[in-house]
Write an enzyme that holds these catalytic residues in place. Sequence first.
Site, PDB file in Angstrom:
ATOM      1  N   ARG A 234     -40.424 -31.681  50.310  1.00 40.98           N
ATOM      2  CA  ARG A 234     -41.094 -32.752  49.556  1.00 40.98           C
ATOM      3  C   ARG A 234     -40.115 -33.864  49.202  1.00 40.98           C
ATOM      4  NH1 ARG A 234     -43.558 -29.633  44.773  1.00 40.98           N
ATOM      5  NH2 ARG A 234     -41.644 -28.502  45.166  1.00 40.98           N
TER       6      ARG A 234
ATOM      7  N   ASN B 203     -47.162 -29.393  47.855  1.00 42.04           N
ATOM      8  CA  ASN B 203     -47.273 -28.081  48.486  1.00 42.04           C
ATOM      9  C   ASN B 203     -48.696 -27.560  48.338  1.00 42.04           C
ATOM     10  OD1 ASN B 203     -44.557 -28.013  49.139  1.00 42.04           O
ATOM     11  ND2 ASN B 203     -43.990 -26.674  47.455  1.00 42.04           N
TER      12      ASN B 203
END
Length: 90
Positions: A19, A37
């Site tokens: 990320r 996620n």
Amino acid sequence: MKQAQHLIVSGRVQGVGFRYFAQATALKYGITGWVRNLNDGTVELQIEGDAERLESYKRALYDGNRFVGVERIEAEDTTVESFRKFDIRY
């Protein structure tokens, strides 16, 4: 012309800083949107930018870094929402 895509990224993409990598790379390519996620081990992104930058960004995601291992990116065109930055969502 600005375009938008919804991405689902699979592979070694959770627990490896993906990320943060996606966010830093978005800044590099001038991409706005968000990343988060998912419970199934994949990562979801909503990205916006011109067509050339979107393609370059997706190629960069495949290249990853030494920890990331992208196996597949599913992309679908979506409606532009005019994000101002690129966020990590939790």
